[in-house]
Design a protein around this motif. Sequence first.
Motif, PDB file in Angstrom:
ATOM      1  N   LEU A  11       0.844  -1.180   0.000  1.00 23.49           N
ATOM      2  CA  LEU A  11       0.000   0.000   0.000  1.00 23.49           C
ATOM      3  C   LEU A  11       0.889   1.243   0.000  1.00 23.49           C
ATOM      4  N   ILE A  12       0.694   2.122  -0.950  1.00 20.54           N
ATOM      5  CA  ILE A  12       1.349   3.421  -0.914  1.00 20.54           C
ATOM      6  C   ILE A  12       0.545   4.346  -0.013  1.00 20.54           C
ATOM      7  N   GLU A  13      -0.764   4.219  -0.114  1.00 20.49           N
ATOM      8  CA  GLU A  13      -1.660   5.022   0.719  1.00 20.49           C
ATOM      9  C   GLU A  13      -2.873   4.180   1.068  1.00 20.49           C
ATOM     10  N   SER A 128     -10.280  -0.784  -2.960  1.00 18.59           N
ATOM     11  CA  SER A 128     -10.576  -0.004  -4.162  1.00 18.59           C
ATOM     12  C   SER A 128     -10.282   1.482  -3.955  1.00 18.59           C
ATOM     13  N   ASN A 129     -10.154   1.903  -2.708  1.00 19.82           N
ATOM     14  CA  ASN A 129      -9.858   3.298  -2.398  1.00 19.82           C
ATOM     15  C   ASN A 129      -8.419   3.500  -1.905  1.00 19.82           C
ATOM     16  N   CYS A 130      -7.584   2.480  -2.075  1.00 21.42           N
ATOM     17  CA  CYS A 130      -6.172   2.569  -1.700  1.00 21.42           C
ATOM     18  C   CYS A 130      -5.310   2.816  -2.937  1.00 21.42           C
ATOM     19  N   ARG A 131      -4.137   3.359  -2.712  1.00 19.10           N
ATOM     20  CA  ARG A 131      -3.117   3.444  -3.758  1.00 19.10           C
ATOM     21  C   ARG A 131      -2.136   2.301  -3.526  1.00 19.10           C
ATOM     22  N   ARG A 212       4.671   2.904  -8.586  1.00 22.64           N
ATOM     23  CA  ARG A 212       3.223   2.995  -8.432  1.00 22.64           C
ATOM     24  C   ARG A 212       2.543   2.241  -9.563  1.00 22.64           C
ATOM     25  N   GLU A 213       1.557   1.408  -9.209  1.00 22.07           N
ATOM     26  CA  GLU A 213       0.827   0.664 -10.216  1.00 22.07           C
ATOM     27  C   GLU A 213      -0.191   1.566 -10.899  1.00 22.07           C
ATOM     28  N   GLN A 214      -0.382   1.320 -12.166  1.00 25.44           N
ATOM     29  CA  GLN A 214      -1.368   2.108 -12.910  1.00 25.44           C
ATOM     30  C   GLN A 214      -2.767   1.600 -12.572  1.00 25.44           C
ATOM     31  N   SER A 215      -3.677   2.540 -12.345  1.00 24.60           N
ATOM     32  CA  SER A 215      -5.052   2.127 -12.005  1.00 24.60           C
ATOM     33  C   SER A 215      -5.855   1.888 -13.264  1.00 24.60           C
TER      34      SER A 215
END
Length: 215
Positions: A11-13, A128-131, A212-215
């Motif tokens: 998790l980044i965020e 779904s609301n995490c980075r 960072r993974e692309q959403s």
Amino acid sequence: MDERPGSYRVLIEGGEGVYEEKKSRFIATLRKCESEKEAAAFIEEMKKKYWDARHNCSAYVIGGRGELTRCSDDGEPGGTAGRPMLEVLTGEGLHNAAAVVTRYFGGVLLGTGGLVRAYTQAVKAGLSNCRIGRMRAGVEVEVNTDYNGIGKILYLLGNRGLEPVSCDYTDKVALRIQVPVEELEHLRKEMVEATNGRVGFEKLQELYFVDREQS
């Protein structure tokens, strides 16, 4: 021998999500935790925040290899909350992540199948609301070249999506870059060819860095 895992998801965020089932409300909170102590403190924080809730169930995965996993049903029937939550985290390949799902009882019993589904869906709603990013095993290197070679080197780095950590312009140019382990040797050869050998390439340290993974 380098025994570090090549890469893993983190998790980044953190984030929150809500799932409702037959008037019961399930609030999922996820946070990055890099030790069992951090995870325990996070769980305690959520229990204090939602002190009036019926249950605050939890699960976490700690370590680059996911070597430490824990889960708690916090009063729900055994295996209906913490374990399904943990399976979502491990199923997503996440490491150093903790989840707490707070349940406010709606007056209708859900049964074991309903509880498993609700806690599973709550964690997915939170995710779904995490980075999310990927920790990659890498090497920090210093690249030295002259002013004729710097443009070619920056072009090679750009093609790989790499940006210098620092640049020092004196009588020559010194760049510090962080390179995924698996790309290091190929990149070195490309730089030597592009500059006709007018490049120095010094390995400074091994490390991990986050893509960072692309959403």
